[in-house]
Scaffold this motif. Structure first.
Motif, PDB file in Angstrom:
ATOM      1  N   ASP A  49       0.826  -1.206   0.000  1.00  0.00           N
ATOM      2  CA  ASP A  49       0.000   0.000   0.000  1.00  0.00           C
ATOM      3  C   ASP A  49       0.858   1.253   0.000  1.00  0.00           C
ATOM      4  O   ASP A  49       0.609   2.201  -0.764  1.00  0.00           O
ATOM      5  CB  ASP A  49      -0.931   0.007   1.223  1.00  0.00           C
ATOM      6  CG  ASP A  49      -2.117  -0.931   1.054  1.00  0.00           C
ATOM      7  OD1 ASP A  49      -2.377  -1.362  -0.082  1.00  0.00           O
ATOM      8  OD2 ASP A  49      -2.782  -1.233   2.059  1.00  0.00           O
ATOM      9  N   PHE A  50       1.872   1.277   0.875  1.00  0.00           N
ATOM     10  CA  PHE A  50       2.744   2.455   0.942  1.00  0.00           C
ATOM     11  C   PHE A  50       3.434   2.695  -0.399  1.00  0.00           C
ATOM     12  O   PHE A  50       3.468   3.827  -0.900  1.00  0.00           O
ATOM     13  CB  PHE A  50       3.802   2.265   2.041  1.00  0.00           C
ATOM     14  CG  PHE A  50       4.854   3.344   2.030  1.00  0.00           C
ATOM     15  CD1 PHE A  50       4.586   4.592   2.564  1.00  0.00           C
ATOM     16  CD2 PHE A  50       6.094   3.110   1.453  1.00  0.00           C
ATOM     17  CE1 PHE A  50       5.554   5.599   2.538  1.00  0.00           C
ATOM     18  CE2 PHE A  50       7.064   4.107   1.419  1.00  0.00           C
ATOM     19  CZ  PHE A  50       6.789   5.359   1.963  1.00  0.00           C
TER      20      PHE A  50
ATOM     21  N   ASN B  17       2.554   1.713  -3.423  1.00  0.00           N
ATOM     22  CA  ASN B  17       1.592   2.138  -4.450  1.00  0.00           C
ATOM     23  C   ASN B  17       1.395   3.647  -4.430  1.00  0.00           C
ATOM     24  O   ASN B  17       1.475   4.321  -5.455  1.00  0.00           O
ATOM     25  CB  ASN B  17       0.234   1.466  -4.205  1.00  0.00           C
ATOM     26  CG  ASN B  17       0.049   0.244  -5.073  1.00  0.00           C
ATOM     27  OD1 ASN B  17       0.916  -0.122  -5.846  1.00  0.00           O
ATOM     28  ND2 ASN B  17      -1.090  -0.394  -4.935  1.00  0.00           N
ATOM     29  N   HIS B  18       1.121   4.167  -3.247  1.00  0.00           N
ATOM     30  CA  HIS B  18       0.824   5.590  -3.127  1.00  0.00           C
ATOM     31  C   HIS B  18       2.083   6.443  -3.268  1.00  0.00           C
ATOM     32  O   HIS B  18       2.057   7.511  -3.885  1.00  0.00           O
ATOM     33  CB  HIS B  18       0.123   5.869  -1.795  1.00  0.00           C
ATOM     34  CG  HIS B  18      -1.097   5.024  -1.566  1.00  0.00           C
ATOM     35  ND1 HIS B  18      -1.955   4.674  -2.594  1.00  0.00           N
ATOM     36  CD2 HIS B  18      -1.603   4.446  -0.450  1.00  0.00           C
ATOM     37  CE1 HIS B  18      -2.940   3.930  -2.105  1.00  0.00           C
ATOM     38  NE2 HIS B  18      -2.733   3.776  -0.816  1.00  0.00           N
ATOM     39  N   PHE B  19       3.190   5.957  -2.720  1.00  0.00           N
ATOM     40  CA  PHE B  19       4.449   6.705  -2.769  1.00  0.00           C
ATOM     41  C   PHE B  19       5.001   6.784  -4.189  1.00  0.00           C
ATOM     42  O   PHE B  19       5.338   7.864  -4.684  1.00  0.00           O
ATOM     43  CB  PHE B  19       5.470   6.033  -1.837  1.00  0.00           C
ATOM     44  CG  PHE B  19       6.847   6.631  -1.898  1.00  0.00           C
ATOM     45  CD1 PHE B  19       7.104   7.870  -1.336  1.00  0.00           C
ATOM     46  CD2 PHE B  19       7.880   5.949  -2.518  1.00  0.00           C
ATOM     47  CE1 PHE B  19       8.387   8.429  -1.389  1.00  0.00           C
ATOM     48  CE2 PHE B  19       9.157   6.491  -2.575  1.00  0.00           C
ATOM     49  CZ  PHE B  19       9.409   7.745  -2.006  1.00  0.00           C
TER      50      PHE B  19
ATOM     51  N   SER C 189       3.494   6.291  -7.026  1.00  0.00           N
ATOM     52  CA  SER C 189       2.605   6.953  -7.993  1.00  0.00           C
ATOM     53  C   SER C 189       2.308   8.395  -7.579  1.00  0.00           C
ATOM     54  O   SER C 189       1.550   9.090  -8.263  1.00  0.00           O
ATOM     55  CB  SER C 189       1.288   6.194  -8.124  1.00  0.00           C
ATOM     56  OG  SER C 189       0.494   6.376  -6.970  1.00  0.00           O
TER      57      SER C 189
ATOM     58  N   GLY D 269       0.472   9.324  -5.294  1.00  0.00           N
ATOM     59  CA  GLY D 269      -0.932   9.408  -4.907  1.00  0.00           C
ATOM     60  C   GLY D 269      -1.919   9.403  -6.054  1.00  0.00           C
ATOM     61  O   GLY D 269      -3.131   9.355  -5.825  1.00  0.00           O
TER      62      GLY D 269
ATOM     63  N   ASP E 294      -2.608   7.090  -8.060  1.00  0.00           N
ATOM     64  CA  ASP E 294      -3.294   5.801  -8.201  1.00  0.00           C
ATOM     65  C   ASP E 294      -4.705   5.836  -7.627  1.00  0.00           C
ATOM     66  O   ASP E 294      -5.599   5.147  -8.104  1.00  0.00           O
ATOM     67  CB  ASP E 294      -2.474   4.680  -7.556  1.00  0.00           C
ATOM     68  CG  ASP E 294      -2.287   4.879  -6.058  1.00  0.00           C
ATOM     69  OD1 ASP E 294      -1.807   5.962  -5.658  1.00  0.00           O
ATOM     70  OD2 ASP E 294      -2.614   3.958  -5.291  1.00  0.00           O
ATOM     71  N   LYS E 295      -4.924   6.660  -6.612  1.00  0.00           N
ATOM     72  CA  LYS E 295      -6.269   6.747  -6.013  1.00  0.00           C
ATOM     73  C   LYS E 295      -7.268   7.322  -7.011  1.00  0.00           C
ATOM     74  O   LYS E 295      -8.397   6.835  -7.125  1.00  0.00           O
ATOM     75  CB  LYS E 295      -6.224   7.598  -4.745  1.00  0.00           C
ATOM     76  CG  LYS E 295      -5.365   6.993  -3.634  1.00  0.00           C
ATOM     77  CD  LYS E 295      -5.304   7.912  -2.428  1.00  0.00           C
ATOM     78  CE  LYS E 295      -4.399   7.332  -1.349  1.00  0.00           C
ATOM     79  NZ  LYS E 295      -4.300   8.228  -0.165  1.00  0.00           N
TER      80      LYS E 295
ATOM     81  N   ARG F 237      -8.136   4.744  -9.731  1.00  0.00           N
ATOM     82  CA  ARG F 237      -9.096   3.738  -9.276  1.00  0.00           C
ATOM     83  C   ARG F 237     -10.516   4.300  -9.268  1.00  0.00           C
ATOM     84  O   ARG F 237     -11.464   3.611  -9.640  1.00  0.00           O
ATOM     85  CB  ARG F 237      -8.700   3.215  -7.889  1.00  0.00           C
ATOM     86  CG  ARG F 237      -7.458   2.337  -7.919  1.00  0.00           C
ATOM     87  CD  ARG F 237      -7.121   1.815  -6.518  1.00  0.00           C
ATOM     88  NE  ARG F 237      -6.076   0.809  -6.574  1.00  0.00           N
ATOM     89  CZ  ARG F 237      -4.775   1.062  -6.513  1.00  0.00           C
ATOM     90  NH1 ARG F 237      -4.360   2.303  -6.378  1.00  0.00           N
ATOM     91  NH2 ARG F 237      -3.889   0.083  -6.579  1.00  0.00           N
TER      92      ARG F 237
ATOM     93  N   ASP G  49      -8.025  -2.285  -2.019  1.00  0.00           N
ATOM     94  CA  ASP G  49      -8.364  -0.868  -2.226  1.00  0.00           C
ATOM     95  C   ASP G  49      -9.533  -0.668  -3.188  1.00  0.00           C
ATOM     96  O   ASP G  49     -10.424   0.149  -2.938  1.00  0.00           O
ATOM     97  CB  ASP G  49      -7.142  -0.097  -2.731  1.00  0.00           C
ATOM     98  CG  ASP G  49      -6.187   0.278  -1.609  1.00  0.00           C
ATOM     99  OD1 ASP G  49      -6.520   0.010  -0.438  1.00  0.00           O
ATOM    100  OD2 ASP G  49      -5.108   0.832  -1.894  1.00  0.00           O
TER     101      ASP G  49
ATOM    102  N   GLU H 170     -13.409   0.742  -2.353  1.00  0.00           N
ATOM    103  CA  GLU H 170     -13.946   1.892  -3.088  1.00  0.00           C
ATOM    104  C   GLU H 170     -15.252   1.515  -3.802  1.00  0.00           C
ATOM    105  O   GLU H 170     -16.182   2.328  -3.881  1.00  0.00           O
ATOM    106  CB  GLU H 170     -12.908   2.390  -4.092  1.00  0.00           C
ATOM    107  CG  GLU H 170     -13.146   3.786  -4.614  1.00  0.00           C
ATOM    108  CD  GLU H 170     -12.955   4.891  -3.594  1.00  0.00           C
ATOM    109  OE1 GLU H 170     -13.495   5.988  -3.801  1.00  0.00           O
ATOM    110  OE2 GLU H 170     -12.265   4.650  -2.571  1.00  0.00           O
TER     111      GLU H 170
END
Length: 242
Positions: free
Chosen positions: A30-31, A33-35, A37, A39, A41-42, A45, A69, A73
């Motif tokens: 998870d970390f 993915n967000h790091f 990209s 953020g 990636d959210k 999705r 994730d 969502e």
């Protein structure tokens, strides 16, 4: 399409290597993915899930759910009666189940271990299937898509979110540098898995993106196939009707 594997271990199939890889990086997935990209990636999705909104599905299968994730969502935005998250990696699923427990969603989402190319669901089981950054990991892409078509109800919708390759200057050059050098370095340092984030750019390069992927979907029986590039073509949302 050339077969790209995470560990180059000829004694293990691609499927087995992908499972091993995600088990290895689950604790930092998870970390990272967000790091990695930044953020974005959210937002990707959320865009993919909007593609499902038109059919208002009451039964949704999230393939390659990872740590859940997309499933969370989907529940938040669509509230389907049945929501199943499926993944090869028990390591990833353990994190998904723990997140569901903390969110009070244990009874709203069922997380199961399974193989996208041999789905243990009856024909016509779901009104929608979504796959987020997972189809390029299929050992046999066409078999996986055929299985998805089988478990979709007639008129059901498939949405695929997957990395693609930007074509325009200077995004193409910046993307290639980041994917080839920066991402593998940070991925290795943080996840402690030397191969996982080298495999990612290699698997993206070998994936039949854009019009080619759309043609594969159409050949396997999906209609109204569409593609929508996101963030200068860094990833693409595909959709089709069974």
């Amino acid at each position: 399409m050339a077969t790209v594997t995470p560990y180059k271990d000829k004694q293990l199939s691609k499927k087995q290597q992908v499972e091993k890889m995600f088990d290895n990086i689950a604790h930092r997935y998870d970390f990272l993915n967000h790091f990695l990209s930044m953020g974005i990636d959210k937002a990707w999705r959320r865009t993919a899930i909007k593609k499902l909104s038109a059919v208002k599905p009451q039964s949704v299968l999230d393939i390659a759910t990872g740590t859940g994730d997309i499933a969370f969502e989907v529940h938040k935005r669509l509230k389907p009666q049945t929501l199943v998250g499926l993944d090869l990696s028990e390591g990833m699923l353990s994190f998904a189940r723990e997140k569901a427990r903390k969110k009070g969603l244990k009874n709203a989402i069922t997380f199961v271990k399974g193989d996208s190319e041999n789905l243990h669901f009856a024909d016509n089981s779901f009104e929608a299937v979504i796959v987020s950054f997972g189809v390029r990991n299929f050992e046999n892409l066409e078999k996986g898509l055929t299985e998805i078509a089988r478990v979709l109800k007639p008129g059901g919708k498939l949405v695929v979110l997957e990395f693609s390759r930007p074509k325009t200057f200077p995004v193409k050059q910046l993307y290639n540098f980041y994917f080839s050098y920066i991402l593998p370095l940070w991925g290795k340092l943080i996840s402690k898995d030397q191969s996982a984030y080298t495999y990612l750019p290699e698997s993206v390069k070998s994936f039949p993106e854009g019009n080619e992927f759309c043609r594969i979907m159409e050949r396997l029986g999906f209609g109204s196939v569409e593609q929508k590039p996101l963030t200068f073509g860094i990833c693409t949302v595909y959709s089709g009707i069974r």
